[in-house]
Design an enzyme around this catalytic site. Structure first.
Site, PDB file in Angstrom:
ATOM      1  N   TRP A   1      -5.339  46.554  23.818  1.00 48.73           N
ATOM      2  CA  TRP A   1      -4.033  47.084  23.401  1.00 48.73           C
ATOM      3  C   TRP A   1      -3.596  46.507  22.059  1.00 48.73           C
ATOM      4  O   TRP A   1      -2.535  46.825  21.557  1.00 48.73           O
ATOM      5  CB  TRP A   1      -2.966  46.752  24.447  1.00 48.73           C
ATOM      6  CG  TRP A   1      -2.553  45.294  24.495  1.00 48.73           C
ATOM      7  CD1 TRP A   1      -3.357  44.205  24.322  1.00 48.73           C
ATOM      8  CD2 TRP A   1      -1.233  44.783  24.712  1.00 48.73           C
ATOM      9  NE1 TRP A   1      -2.629  43.046  24.453  1.00 48.73           N
ATOM     10  CE2 TRP A   1      -1.322  43.366  24.688  1.00 48.73           C
ATOM     11  CE3 TRP A   1       0.009  45.363  24.928  1.00 48.73           C
ATOM     12  CZ2 TRP A   1      -0.209  42.549  24.872  1.00 48.73           C
ATOM     13  CZ3 TRP A   1       1.108  44.539  25.114  1.00 48.73           C
ATOM     14  CH2 TRP A   1       0.998  43.158  25.091  1.00 48.73           C
ATOM     15  N   ASP A   2      -4.464  45.636  21.461  1.00 50.97           N
ATOM     16  CA  ASP A   2      -4.062  44.912  20.249  1.00 50.97           C
ATOM     17  C   ASP A   2      -3.663  45.835  19.106  1.00 50.97           C
ATOM     18  O   ASP A   2      -2.994  45.417  18.169  1.00 50.97           O
ATOM     19  CB  ASP A   2      -5.187  43.978  19.785  1.00 50.97           C
ATOM     20  CG  ASP A   2      -5.546  42.945  20.839  1.00 50.97           C
ATOM     21  OD1 ASP A   2      -5.706  43.335  22.007  1.00 50.97           O
ATOM     22  OD2 ASP A   2      -5.660  41.763  20.502  1.00 50.97           O
TER      23      ASP A   2
ATOM     24  N   GLU B   1      -1.720  38.190  31.502  1.00 47.99           N
ATOM     25  CA  GLU B   1      -2.824  38.440  32.424  1.00 47.99           C
ATOM     26  C   GLU B   1      -3.161  37.257  33.317  1.00 47.99           C
ATOM     27  O   GLU B   1      -4.096  37.338  34.098  1.00 47.99           O
ATOM     28  CB  GLU B   1      -4.044  38.939  31.654  1.00 47.99           C
ATOM     29  CG  GLU B   1      -4.372  38.122  30.444  1.00 47.99           C
ATOM     30  CD  GLU B   1      -5.395  38.830  29.547  1.00 47.99           C
ATOM     31  OE1 GLU B   1      -5.427  40.069  29.551  1.00 47.99           O
ATOM     32  OE2 GLU B   1      -6.135  38.133  28.868  1.00 47.99           O
TER      33      GLU B   1
ATOM     34  N   LYS C   1       1.006  33.475  30.573  1.00 49.85           N
ATOM     35  CA  LYS C   1       0.104  33.233  29.446  1.00 49.85           C
ATOM     36  C   LYS C   1       0.791  33.568  28.126  1.00 49.85           C
ATOM     37  O   LYS C   1       0.673  32.860  27.136  1.00 49.85           O
ATOM     38  CB  LYS C   1      -1.128  34.113  29.605  1.00 49.85           C
ATOM     39  CG  LYS C   1      -2.113  34.028  28.457  1.00 49.85           C
ATOM     40  CD  LYS C   1      -3.289  34.986  28.661  1.00 49.85           C
ATOM     41  CE  LYS C   1      -4.385  34.707  27.650  1.00 49.85           C
ATOM     42  NZ  LYS C   1      -5.495  35.667  27.744  1.00 49.85           N
ATOM     43  N   GLN C   2       1.490  34.693  28.107  1.00 53.24           N
ATOM     44  CA  GLN C   2       2.044  35.198  26.854  1.00 53.24           C
ATOM     45  C   GLN C   2       3.254  36.062  27.176  1.00 53.24           C
ATOM     46  O   GLN C   2       3.537  36.333  28.333  1.00 53.24           O
ATOM     47  CB  GLN C   2       0.984  36.002  26.108  1.00 53.24           C
ATOM     48  CG  GLN C   2       0.552  37.271  26.839  1.00 53.24           C
ATOM     49  CD  GLN C   2      -0.772  37.813  26.335  1.00 53.24           C
ATOM     50  OE1 GLN C   2      -1.833  37.296  26.670  1.00 53.24           O
ATOM     51  NE2 GLN C   2      -0.718  38.858  25.536  1.00 53.24           N
TER      52      GLN C   2
HETATM   53  C1  BGC Z   1      -4.794  38.563  25.436  1.00 48.72           C
HETATM   54  C2  BGC Z   1      -4.679  40.076  25.427  1.00 48.72           C
HETATM   55  C3  BGC Z   1      -5.430  40.615  24.231  1.00 48.72           C
HETATM   56  C4  BGC Z   1      -6.850  40.123  24.240  1.00 48.72           C
HETATM   57  C5  BGC Z   1      -7.635  40.580  23.048  1.00 48.72           C
HETATM   58  C6  BGC Z   1      -6.245  38.177  25.409  1.00 48.72           C
HETATM   59  O1  BGC Z   1      -6.347  36.798  25.336  1.00 48.72           O
HETATM   60  O2  BGC Z   1      -4.208  38.047  26.598  1.00 48.72           O
HETATM   61  O3  BGC Z   1      -3.330  40.449  25.369  1.00 48.72           O
HETATM   62  O4  BGC Z   1      -5.422  42.006  24.272  1.00 48.72           O
HETATM   63  O5  BGC Z   1      -6.850  38.723  24.256  1.00 48.72           O
HETATM   64  O6  BGC Z   1      -7.079  40.091  21.870  1.00 48.72           O
END
Ligand code: BGC
Length: 801
Positions: free
Chosen positions: A355-356, A494, A614-615
């Site tokens: 989704w970046d 996640e 996590k984020q």
């Molecule tokens: C993040 C995701 C991201 C992915 C790729 C993961 O560590 O949690 O949000 O899409 O890295 O950059």
């Protein structure tokens, strides 16, 4: 000019891979890591060359299970060029290498403005003879298939000959990420080398299962060469090799130029890749001319993407912009590729598309809209496959995969390794269906920024409708709550994949997922309503959308459930009942606990039990939507989201987030600056330093974090200016930032090139270059609006704080 230079003094084997990633050169078609040409892959070095969208799928056995992974392929290494003193009575000396004891000096300089990497090394041979080597390399920005390396040798205090070996190495594997090394990384087969015309040598191979044919041709020439100084071929089974001997006179530099061309069978306008590469390199002009045209191409890019931010922040932002443009350049507009999470800079996440793009396209939309359109078209081409994924999950509409590669199937790994515990664990991150909303959001944003109604009314509308249909179908009516609910998903955080004691994975009512799903459905409904009649008829026929279904969508989009607890938005239903984590205790035991999931799993615990993210997850809502829009979205769902609730929500999650992704600092910086909080700049700085300081500890060497890099550019562009491209107007709502009080940039908006925006304390200035047929732009700031004609500028005073 120092703002444009990144210099590295000395040689540090432990930091070399990080440097290689940050010194990658690329042009949106191909990129090559900044590895030393005289070194092969090993502990300290990892030369890697990646062509956008060139994937291969292999099956490996781990923990007794067969797992299949698709990876962006490490293609033949075109860099190799090694040298040694030529044989006297005792034969030639050993090959010089920075890892031996002869290294006297090592300097590297990345020139962002010209797009070149310069390297100066000084070696001493065992008998004390010293050799200075200066190298300049480029990956051509105007001709994306060309790369070159110029090497200048100077004997210091002696005269004699050196041997030079130049090669293209097809014996490479994917082995850049330690965690993946137990997986099969042998992607290249049928490797063969040979001679072409006029001192050109070639190497060909193909990818093992995707059967992409690759041709690399090289020409190595020494300036003023005669006799033994002419290159001789000496191929090996997997290497195309040229050797030459070079006579050096004390203090007189001599240059060797290596020019390389690369094609794959995915390229357009070629017959076969090998012939195309050999022909291209044979016809290529000399190094000086190539350097000139390369620099011109970069100058043009910088003009289009001009960014004026003073100080260290500006320096880092320029580096970020450099790497974004090397991954996604105007050449990308001709390719069928998505946004690789780690750029074309390494093998982490296997070159997959997540989704970046949500953090990348908003920046590109206002600079290189043709690139955004191509990236969205990558998604459109895989819309049918997203339909297949939805059907397989028992759903209607389009369910985009969490990780996408060549054909749009779900590429998320089934197992992932926790390097702390050594255990392979099931990976449920594929339940992040919110990726579909990110795609829909990007379609909308791209069309608002570019004014590309053709895309919106055709491909864009079809994507929106099918994604909306997926959400409407996923939403199940709960009579008890009298609300629709979306169950069994994973949100952007996640770390939480399941309820603590549940048998299966997935969480219910992730607030971010539900609110964005409601937004997607509402946008799809608006769009269907506003389409020109002939387009609406086509769309309804293509998607078999009927009034009854739309009525149901309307209902879902106003009645989706958003959980709350303790006066804040809950990340998901039940989040508030999870245990509190002992952050201090854990930090005392482990130091860095960003990767909380791994830390806890290694202790036999699970992060699923705790209120620890996590984020940014809920707070992502404040990243995507302005405060007014967010309030309106909640109101549409029947919830009152007042400022206090949002502030409380921000505080709540701020205390419970470990920032285990580089995206986290970025989103927090953005959201905090919107709520005008002092600590906003700390998070912005963390986002700025993510890659240059490798804050996630050893991840940047496996590839840069493209989302965070582009996101920091957008942080200046939209975050701090509060700029929105909405309803045909440009809206501004600048927030003061202690770390950045003056800045400016150039952008493209609704067909206008070179729109100049600059902010100084107390004022915002916008200038529109002359454009004979260009329409005026409507600017809105606070309660005021101004109409700006082409060829004029205006200064708007900013409200006092
Ligand atoms: C993040 C995701 C991201 C992915 C790729 C993961 O560590 O949690 O949000 O899409 O890295 O950059």
């Amino acid at each position: 000019m120092t703002d444009w230079l990144w210099e590295y003094e000395g040689y540090d084997p432990a930091g070399e891979r990080l440097r290689e990633a940050l010194c990658t050169l690329g042009n949106g078609y191909v990129a090559t890591r900044g590895a030393a040409p005289e070194c092969t892959a090993g502990e300290a070095h990892y030369p890697g060359t990646y062509v956008a969208g060139c994937y291969n799928r292999l099956t490996s056995t781990v923990s007794g299970r067969e797992v299949e992974n698709e990876d962006v392929v490490n293609l033949p290494n075109w860099l190799p060029l090694r040298f040694r003193t030529a044989g006297g009575d005792d034969g030639p000396g050993p090959w010089f290498t920075p890892d031996g004891d002869g290294l006297r000096e090592h300097r590297q300089r990345l020139d962002l403005f010209g797009g070149t990497l310069e390297r100066t090394v000084r070696y001493a041979a065992a008998d004390g003879r010293e050799l200075t080597v200066r190298q300049l390399r480029l990956v051509h920005m105007a001709d994306p298939h060309i790369a070159c390396l110029r090497t200048e040798f100077t004997a210091e205090g002696w005269s004699g000959a050196i041997e030079v070996e130049s090669a293209v190495d097809g014996g490479v594997t994917n082995s850049g990420v330690a965690r993946y090394r137990r997986l099969d990384g042998h992607h290249l087969v049928d490797v063969g080398a040979g001679d072409g015309d006029e001192d050109v040598v070639w190497l060909r191979c193909r990818t093992r299962t995707s059967d992409i044919r690759v041709g690399v041709a090289a020409r190595t020439t020494a300036e003023g060469a005669a006799g033994r100084e002419r290159p001789r071929s000496d191929h090996e089974p997997t290497r195309a090799v040229q050797r030459l001997e070079l006579s050096l006179a004390d203090g007189q530099p001599r240059t060797v130029d290596k020019t390389v061309a690369l094609h794959t069978s995915r390229d357009t306008a070629i017959s076969d890749p090998l012939h195309a590469a050999a022909d291209r390199v044979r016809r290529a002009p000399g190094f000086d001319e190539l350097l000139e045209s390369h620099r011109t191409a970069w100058r043009q890019l910088w003009r289009r993407a001009d960014l004026d931010v003073p100080g260290e922040a500006g320096r880092i932002l320029r580096l970020h912009l450099f790497h974004v443009l090397q991954t996604l350049s105007p050449h990308t507009a001709d390719l069928d590729v998505g946004v690789p999470a780690r750029g074309l800079h390494g093998e982490a996440y296997r070159g997959h598309v997540f989704w970046d793009e949500l953090f990348v396209l908003p920046y590109l939309n206002l600079r290189f809209p043709e690139v955004s359109r191509a990236l969205l078209t990558y998604r459109y081409r895989r819309l049918d496959q997203a339909g297949v994924l939805a059907r397989d999950a028992g759903r209607r509409g389009a369910m985009y995969p969490w990780q996408s590669g060549s054909d749009g199937r779900e590429e998320t790994q089934q197992l992932h390794l926790n390097p702390r515990s050594g255990r392979w664990l099931p990976d449920h991150s594929r339940l992040q269906h919110h990726v579909g909303s990110a795609i829909a959001y990007n379609v909308w944003q791209y069309c608002e920024a570019s004014g590309d109604t053709e895309f919106l009314h055709t491909k864009g509308a079809e994507m929106l409708v099918r994604i909306a249909r997926f959400w409407a179908d996923a939403a199940q009516w709960d009579p008890e709550k009298a609300r629709y609910r979306i169950r069994g998903v994973v949100g952007p955080d996640e770390y939480h994949e399941a309820y603590p004691d549940a048998d299966g994975p997935g969480l219910d009512d992730n607030a971010y997922t539900n609110v964005t799903a409601a937004w997607v459905i509402a946008r799809a409904l608006d769009l269907v309503r506003d389409l020109p009649e002939p387009r609406r008829v086509d769309l309804l026929e293509r998607t078999t959308l009927e009034p009854g279904e739309m009525e149901h969508w309307r209902e879902v989009s106003t009645r989706l459930y958003v959980p709350f607890h303790a006066g804040v938005i809950s990340q998901f239903h039940g989040y508030g009942e999870l245990e509190e984590l002992d952050w201090a205790g854990l930090r005392a035991r482990h130091g860095d606990i960003r990767r909380l999931d791994r830390v806890l799993e290694a202790e036999g615990d699970t992060v699923n039990r705790y209120q620890a993210s996590k984020q940014a997850d809920v707070l992502m809502l404040g990243y995507l939507f302005s405060p007014a829009e967010l309030r309106a979205l909640f109101a549409r769902l029947g919830y009152d989201l007042d400022d206090e609730t949002w502030q409380r929500t921000v505080d709540y999650y701020l205390r419970r987030t470990s920032h285990g992704s580089t995206l986290s600092g970025l989103v927090h910086g953005w959201v905090l600056s919107r709520v005008r909080r002092k600590e906003a700049w700390d998070y912005c700085r963390e986002a700025l330093e993510g890659d240059v300081a490798d804050l996630q500890g050893g991840t940047t060497e496996e590839g840069v974090h493209l989302g965070a890099m582009a996101g920091t550019l957008d942080l200046v562009q939209r975050g701090l200016t509060g700029m929105e491209t909405r309803a045909g107007s440009l809206w501004f709502d600048p927030v003061p930032s202690p770390g950045l009080t003056e800045y400016g940039f150039t952008m493209r908006y609704h067909g206008h090139w070179g729109v100049r925006v600059s902010v100084r304390p107390g004022e915002l200035r916008i200038g529109l270059p002359p454009s004979p047929d260009g329409p005026p732009i409507e600017i809105r700031l606070g309660g005021r609006s101004a109409v700006l004609e082409p060829g004029t500028s205006c200064v708007l005073p900013l409200p006092e704080e």
